[in-house]
Design an enzyme around this catalytic site. Structure first.
Site, PDB file in Angstrom:
ATOM      1  N   ARG A 179       8.317  26.566 -11.036  1.00  0.00           N
ATOM      2  CA  ARG A 179       6.898  26.696 -10.702  1.00  0.00           C
ATOM      3  C   ARG A 179       6.057  27.043 -11.919  1.00  0.00           C
ATOM      4  NH1 ARG A 179       6.974  31.270  -6.140  1.00  0.00           N
ATOM      5  NH2 ARG A 179       5.019  30.234  -5.556  1.00  0.00           N
TER       6      ARG A 179
ATOM      7  N   ARG B 119      -1.693  36.905  -4.966  1.00  0.00           N
ATOM      8  CA  ARG B 119      -2.684  37.017  -6.026  1.00  0.00           C
ATOM      9  C   ARG B 119      -3.972  37.518  -5.387  1.00  0.00           C
ATOM     10  NH1 ARG B 119      -2.549  30.594  -6.371  1.00  0.00           N
ATOM     11  NH2 ARG B 119      -3.640  30.160  -4.453  1.00  0.00           N
TER      12      ARG B 119
ATOM     13  N   MET C 275      -1.475  22.345 -11.797  1.00  0.00           N
ATOM     14  CA  MET C 275      -0.266  22.074 -12.565  1.00  0.00           C
ATOM     15  C   MET C 275       0.892  21.823 -11.606  1.00  0.00           C
ATOM     16  SD  MET C 275      -0.604  24.621 -15.729  1.00  0.00           S
ATOM     17  CE  MET C 275      -0.858  25.986 -14.644  1.00  0.00           C
TER      18      MET C 275
ATOM     19  N   HIS D 192      -6.451  22.110   0.106  1.00  0.00           N
ATOM     20  CA  HIS D 192      -7.053  21.998  -1.225  1.00  0.00           C
ATOM     21  C   HIS D 192      -8.579  22.023  -1.152  1.00  0.00           C
ATOM     22  CE1 HIS D 192      -8.656  19.654  -4.643  1.00  0.00           C
ATOM     23  NE2 HIS D 192      -7.838  20.449  -5.313  1.00  0.00           N
TER      24      HIS D 192
ATOM     25  N   LYS E 259       1.388  34.431 -11.483  1.00  0.00           N
ATOM     26  CA  LYS E 259       2.408  34.295 -10.442  1.00  0.00           C
ATOM     27  C   LYS E 259       3.656  35.106 -10.805  1.00  0.00           C
ATOM     28  CE  LYS E 259       2.583  30.132  -8.765  1.00  0.00           C
ATOM     29  NZ  LYS E 259       2.831  28.700  -9.024  1.00  0.00           N
TER      30      LYS E 259
ATOM     31  N   SER F  21     -37.526  39.517 -30.265  1.00  0.00           N
ATOM     32  CA  SER F  21     -36.951  38.943 -29.051  1.00  0.00           C
ATOM     33  C   SER F  21     -36.170  37.711 -29.482  1.00  0.00           C
ATOM     34  CB  SER F  21     -38.060  38.572 -28.073  1.00  0.00           C
ATOM     35  OG  SER F  21     -37.483  37.925 -26.954  1.00  0.00           O
TER      36      SER F  21
ATOM     37  N   GLY G 166      -3.050  24.207  -7.690  1.00  0.00           N
ATOM     38  CA  GLY G 166      -2.833  22.774  -7.558  1.00  0.00           C
ATOM     39  C   GLY G 166      -3.048  21.971  -8.829  1.00  0.00           C
TER      40      GLY G 166
ATOM     41  N   TYR H 147     -33.116  44.972 -23.751  1.00  0.00           N
ATOM     42  CA  TYR H 147     -33.286  44.268 -22.491  1.00  0.00           C
ATOM     43  C   TYR H 147     -32.876  42.803 -22.618  1.00  0.00           C
ATOM     44  CZ  TYR H 147     -37.529  42.176 -24.457  1.00  0.00           C
ATOM     45  OH  TYR H 147     -38.405  41.474 -25.236  1.00  0.00           O
TER      46      TYR H 147
ATOM     47  N   CYS I 142     -34.711  36.367 -24.863  1.00  0.00           N
ATOM     48  CA  CYS I 142     -35.467  35.635 -23.854  1.00  0.00           C
ATOM     49  C   CYS I 142     -34.991  34.184 -23.732  1.00  0.00           C
ATOM     50  CB  CYS I 142     -36.954  35.687 -24.152  1.00  0.00           C
ATOM     51  SG  CYS I 142     -37.358  34.934 -25.729  1.00  0.00           S
TER      52      CYS I 142
HETATM   53  P1  ADP Z   1       0.928  26.443  -6.774  1.00  0.00           P
HETATM   54  O1  ADP Z   1       0.743  27.286  -7.981  1.00  0.00           O
HETATM   55  O2  ADP Z   1       0.368  25.083  -6.903  1.00  0.00           O
HETATM   56  O3  ADP Z   1       0.580  27.157  -5.522  1.00  0.00           O
HETATM   57  P2  ADP Z   1       3.650  27.165  -6.278  1.00  0.00           P
HETATM   58  O4  ADP Z   1       4.482  27.414  -7.467  1.00  0.00           O
HETATM   59  O5  ADP Z   1       3.134  28.361  -5.592  1.00  0.00           O
HETATM   60  O6  ADP Z   1       2.498  26.161  -6.685  1.00  0.00           O
HETATM   61  O7  ADP Z   1       4.500  26.294  -5.283  1.00  0.00           O
HETATM   62  C1  ADP Z   1       3.945  25.606  -4.213  1.00  0.00           C
HETATM   63  C2  ADP Z   1       4.667  25.923  -2.939  1.00  0.00           C
HETATM   64  O8  ADP Z   1       6.039  25.668  -3.053  1.00  0.00           O
HETATM   65  C3  ADP Z   1       4.572  27.363  -2.541  1.00  0.00           C
HETATM   66  O9  ADP Z   1       3.442  27.564  -1.802  1.00  0.00           O
HETATM   67  C4  ADP Z   1       5.792  27.586  -1.711  1.00  0.00           C
HETATM   68  O10 ADP Z   1       5.522  27.328  -0.357  1.00  0.00           O
HETATM   69  C5  ADP Z   1       6.768  26.569  -2.234  1.00  0.00           C
HETATM   70  N1  ADP Z   1       7.768  27.268  -3.018  1.00  0.00           N
HETATM   71  C6  ADP Z   1       7.732  27.613  -4.302  1.00  0.00           C
HETATM   72  N2  ADP Z   1       8.837  28.282  -4.644  1.00  0.00           N
HETATM   73  C7  ADP Z   1       9.598  28.365  -3.557  1.00  0.00           C
HETATM   74  C8  ADP Z   1      10.863  28.955  -3.250  1.00  0.00           C
HETATM   75  N3  ADP Z   1      11.541  29.610  -4.168  1.00  0.00           N
HETATM   76  N4  ADP Z   1      11.316  28.841  -1.997  1.00  0.00           N
HETATM   77  C9  ADP Z   1      10.620  28.185  -1.060  1.00  0.00           C
HETATM   78  N5  ADP Z   1       9.432  27.617  -1.256  1.00  0.00           N
HETATM   79  C10 ADP Z   1       8.919  27.698  -2.498  1.00  0.00           C
HETATM   80 MG    MG Z   2       1.231  28.863  -4.894  1.00  0.00          MG
END
Ligand code: ADP
Ligand code: MG
Ligand code: MG
Length: 918
Positions: free
Chosen positions: A113, A363, A124, A481, A43, A806, A122, A893, A873
């Site tokens: 984040r 990503r 962490m 999710h 990220k 083998s 989702g 192989y 094998c």
């Molecule tokens: P995950 O890795 O679980 O997707 P994120 O770090 O992407 O978690 O955060 C989840 C959500 O929080 C993002 O999809 C985004 O919509 C919101 N978010 C994160 N950072 C910001 C920010 N700086 N401003 C507004 N929304 C944010």
């Molecule tokens: Mg995200």
């Protein structure tokens, strides 16, 4: 001490330990880029990349994964310089935006984040709206002229912070989330249904109650100091690297625990600032099918997790064109910019704040196997990637999803349709309804097929999802999710089925007039979104139908994709692909999938059919050679016939045949009734049978009289098998079609050169006899399995006798690890939980241990005999990362089961490409 000497020392320490950079900014000034995933997490690295190419990314900074390592190595503390560095990075954001962190008039809010090297959606924690307190909330209300919005942010923040940082959570499975309970109580007392209808005053009341909840549960107050908030959140994100969900996820995807997560701290932008604001998730192409269409969804006046959580079902991205035409145009531009820049399908998060678009994450999008193949092929066509890159982009296992069975069109037509949702993971799934992840697991362990049916799923359901054939949710969209995880696991998924009502308490799933209960059968089609009551039969995939002649190639785009990828793979790979097959049917299937030979034909499977088992038992129970030979004579024609079939099916390709390997007791009947019948059939007393079985008993048969030990003890077995092989070869060679035959005879379980030498004498003698009798010349090889560690260690000696090795990595793993594959149940879960094994050593080769033995044997073997042919094998031969190892080890192989041949072809090409890059 003089002043100058002080200076000198400082300078010296600085020079000898250069200060490590722990914090990397993105925004006006950007330190990182997309190649720095290891340090910044996926990220963080991509936020930096997007900022540097001028995409609208809110400014912020990343605390590197090294700090995570430090945190765990040092009792959950931080490097001493970090405090000041973070402070000054926050000041940089303040300066860029003209806001103050903790300021009362124009407060800066941030998100904190998580972000690992590979995204773990989702798994962490992330905290939004951090920096709000009783003072700054008023400042935000005033400057936004929108008090309701400010208080909405505040209550969201307290809830997230209370949950994630202060641990105010449900105490057990049956308790409701405590914040949710407080919210619902307030709403029902106000007779309000939707959060959106809560007034500013209501939200203020909610904040009060949330704070009281925290104080009651934790005995400490919700922190008002914004710096304290920040460090609390950072600690929680690092802490979440070791939560149960994250550990399970790492296990599933083989992510090492050492990688750690980074923490991204970023200025907030607000999708909940009014009806000209929105938040959403989009894919540059359809991640379920791979089709080149703009895909995704959004919610107006919403924030962050609202879209992903599946609480409100969001709108399809196409609607945004009508609702916010300008933003939609901006978004389309970003879509094509992202693909051109990152040269892959992107999954990105965006927020629109008062009509202004911001990008919060991008990503490489997770995709189904089918989509992976289609996107790679089409992007290569569009020249977004080279053929080599396209090949490397397809996870080798994805090929499997082109080959799995689909619903049989006929029984689909007859099926009873009960509803429809969003198609989110293609394919057809039939199974019993399970309403909870736990139930899904229990049913699957009982051997039942299950479709997990939930209103929505959460990361805690991961395990249950793994156990299910498919997943159905009644709420949440294509980026929920459920959909995300299903795509990644290659599970069939239908989500957001609004006409389906799931009632957990009553244990019912209702769709229109149909009411189904837990345990009833349901079928879902993840390609169309349709839901059916009852079971639906499956049929072969299009690819299989084309390969077997049941469908015209031109009618199947899937087949075309398959062919293109396989052709590319064959062009690049140097490893040959063989198959493990014992019957002509298996062999034919493998050849259709592209197998270039048989690497392992197990002869023992040939002894179970019909009368054969009786002769086999007679042979085993024989008291002397005469009796044994008489039984073997009866077995000979059967063996010969099998080999004829196999040689014909392989049509000139090499066939490796392993002589009898398993301990003899495996062939003997267990219960007395059958033993009595056997005695009658063989015309011997019952007691005799019992006595012989007793005499053959072994404490540890895996390490007893098996493998070449059998042939050494009873040379007439080796003799019979060799005779069958050469008689069959002669017959096929001299047949009308004149099919070539290349038998390779393999002696199992050799640990001493002398063992192999002993067996060779018999093989060569019988071969000579048959060839002379039949007046043919048959080209053949004799080699051995390397499956006993001693064989690997003395490979130089053994190679003097062998034409080929083998690697039998199943036994080699068992014996090297001192671990029986069948007896690891008791402790395996604990080993996984403690991450002692990164992967199951029987599924993926233990490269650092067993791999060393292979390297050693390859080296020693080839030194003795440069022409020595080398293969593997064991079951590992179908595992992509093990195939990569085999390539590096210089094997000729790999030999895997027929259905895995296409995967192995692709994995072999990838191994070559990956390892020839510098
Ligand atoms: P995950 O890795 O679980 O997707 P994120 O770090 O992407 O978690 O955060 C989840 C959500 O929080 C993002 O999809 C985004 O919509 C919101 N978010 C994160 N950072 C910001 C920010 N700086 N401003 C507004 N929304 C944010
Ligand atoms: Mg995200
Ligand atoms: Mg073995």
């Amino acid at each position: 001490m003089t002043r100058s000497s002080v200076k000198k020392t400082t300078k010296k320490t600085k020079a000898s330990t250069p200060k490590k950079q722990y914090v990397y900014a993105f925004g006006k000034k950007t330190d990182g880029n997309t190649t720095m995933r290891e340090l910044l997490g996926g990220k963080g690295a991509n936020l930096a990349e997007m900022a540097s190419i001028g995409l609208p990314v809110p400014p912020g900074f990343t605390v590197s994964t090294e700090v995570c390592g430090y945190y765990y190595d040092n009792d959950q503390s931080y490097p001493s310089s970090l405090l000041a560095t973070v402070k000054s990075a926050v000041v940089d954001i303040e300066n860029q935006l003209g806001k103050q962190f903790g300021g009362h008039s124009n407060p800066l809010l941030v998100s904190v984040r998580s972000g690992a090297r590979d995204s773990m959606p989702g798994m962490m924690d992330t905290i939004l709206n951090l920096g709000l307190n009783d003072k700054t909330v008023d400042g935000l209300a005033e400057i936004s002229k929108n008090p309701r919005f400010a208080w909405d942010c505040y209550r969201r923040f307290i809830q997230m912070y209370g949950d994630v940082v202060m641990g105010v959570q449900a105490k057990n499975d049956s308790e409701e989330d405590p914040f949710h309970a407080v919210l619902e109580k307030l709403k029902s007392s106000l007779r309000i249904e939707l959060d959106a209808d809560l007034s500013t005053e209501n939200l203020k009341e909610l904040v009060k109650r949330y704070k009281a909840l925290i104080t009651k549960r934790t005995k400490s107050a919700f922190p008002q100091d914004v710096m304290e908030q920040l460090w609390g959140a950072v600690g929680a994100v690092f802490g979440s690297w070791k939560n149960d969900r994250a550990i399970l996820y790492r296990q599933q995807y083989g992510i090492p625990a050492e990688w750690g997560t980074a923490v991204n701290i970023q200025a907030m932008v607000f999708g909940n600032a009014g009806n000209d604001s929105a938040t959403g998730v989009a894919f540059t192409r359809d991640p379920a099918t791979g089709e080149k269409v703009f895909y995704g969804e959004y919610l107006i006046n919403a924030q962050g997790e609202d879209v992903v959580a599946g609480v409100r079902t969001p709108n399809a991205i196409a609607n945004l064109e009508k609702e916010m035409p300008k933003s939609f145009k901006d978004l389309e531009k970003v879509r094509s910019r992202l693909e051109k820049h990152f040269k892959d399908m992107q999954d990105f998060e965006f927020t629109i704040e008062n009509g202004r678009l911001f990008i919060l994450q991008t990503r490489n999008g997770k995709r189904t196997g089918l989509a992976a193949v289609r996107i790679a092929v089409e992007m290569q066509k569009e020249r977004l990637m080279s053929q080599e890159t396209a090949l490397l982009k397809i996870p080798a296992e994805s090929i499997d999803s082109l080959l799995v069975p689909v619903f049989d069109p006929k029984s689909l037509k007859a099926a009873h349709k009960i509803g429809q949702g969003l198609p989110a993971g293609p394919g057809g799934a039939t199974g019993r309804i399970a309403f909870t992840a736990a139930k899904a697991e229990i049913e699957t362990r009982r051997g039942n097929k299950v479709v997990l049916c939930r209103t929505e799923t959460s990361p805690d359901d991961l395990k249950g999802m793994l156990h299910s054939q498919g997943i159905l949710t009644s709420r949440g969209g294509v980026s929920s999710h459920a959909a995300l995880v299903a795509r990644q696991l290659g599970k069939v998924c239908v989500c957001g089925a609004g006409d389906v009502v799931i009632n957990y308490e009553k244990g019912t799933l209702t769709a229109g007039k149909t009411v189904l209960k837990e345990g009833d059968y349901i079928s879902i089609d993840g390609s169309t979104g349709l839901i059916y009551a009852g079971m639906i039969e499956s049929t072969d995939s299009e690819v299989k139908r084309v390969l077997e002649g049941g469908m015209k190639p031109a009618n199947s785009y899937t087949y075309e994709l398959f062919q293109i990828v396989m052709k590319w793979a064959d062009k690049h790979r140097t490893l040959k692909i063989r198959t493990n097959a014992d019957t002509p049917a298996m062999a034919a299937q493998a050849v259709a999938f592209g197998a270039e030979g048989i690497g392992l034909c197990r002869t023992e499977h040939m002894f179970f059919d019909g009368d054969r088992i009786d002769y086999m038992r007679q042979m085993i129970l024989a008291v002397d050679e005469v009796q044994r030979r008489s039984a073997l004579r009866k077995l000979l024609p059967f063996q010969k016939k099998d080999f004829v079939g196999l040689f014909k099916a392989m049509n000139g390709r090499p066939v490796t045949i392993r002589l009898l390997d398993p301990p003899l007791h495996e062939f003997l009947p267990q219960d007395d009734a059958v033993r009595r019948q056997l005695a009658e059939k063989l015309g011997v007393p019952f007691d005799y049978v019992i006595d012989r079985i007793k005499a053959l008993h072994e404490e540890n048969p895996m390490l007893g009289c098996r493998g070449c030990r059998l042939g050494i003890l009873y040379p007439e077995i080796t003799e019979m098998q060799t005779r069958a092989i050469f008689e069959a070869a002669a017959q096929v060679l001299k047949g009308k079609k004149g099919i070539k035959v290349k038998p390779e005879i393999m002696i199992p379980l050799v640990g001493f050169r002398e063992e192999l030498a002993d067996q060779l004498k018999t093989v060569h003698r019988v071969a000579k006899e048959v060839m002379a009798n039949r007046k043919v010349r048959i080209e053949y090889l004799v080699g051995t399995m390397i499956e006993v560690p001693r064989a690997a260690i003395t490979a130089d000696e053994i190679a003097q006798e062998a034409d080929f090795f083998s690697f039998g990595t199943n036994d080699l793993t068992q014996m090297t690890l001192g671990l029986s594959r069948d007896d690891m149940g008791l402790f395996y879960d604990e080993y996984q939980r403690k991450e002692i094994y990164n992967k199951n050593p029987f599924a993926s080769l233990d490269q650092t241990g067993v791999g060393k033995l292979i390297d050693l044997a390859v080296d020693k073997g080839r030194r003795t005999k440069p022409t020595l042919k080398l293969g593997i094998c064991g079951e590992h031969a179908g595992d992509p990362s093990s195939i990569d190892f085999c390539h590096r080890a210089g094997l000729d192989y790999v030999s895997c089961s027929p259905p895995r041949v296409p995967i192995a072809r692709l994995a072999a090409a990838q191994a070559k490409l990956r390892n020839s890059k510098t």
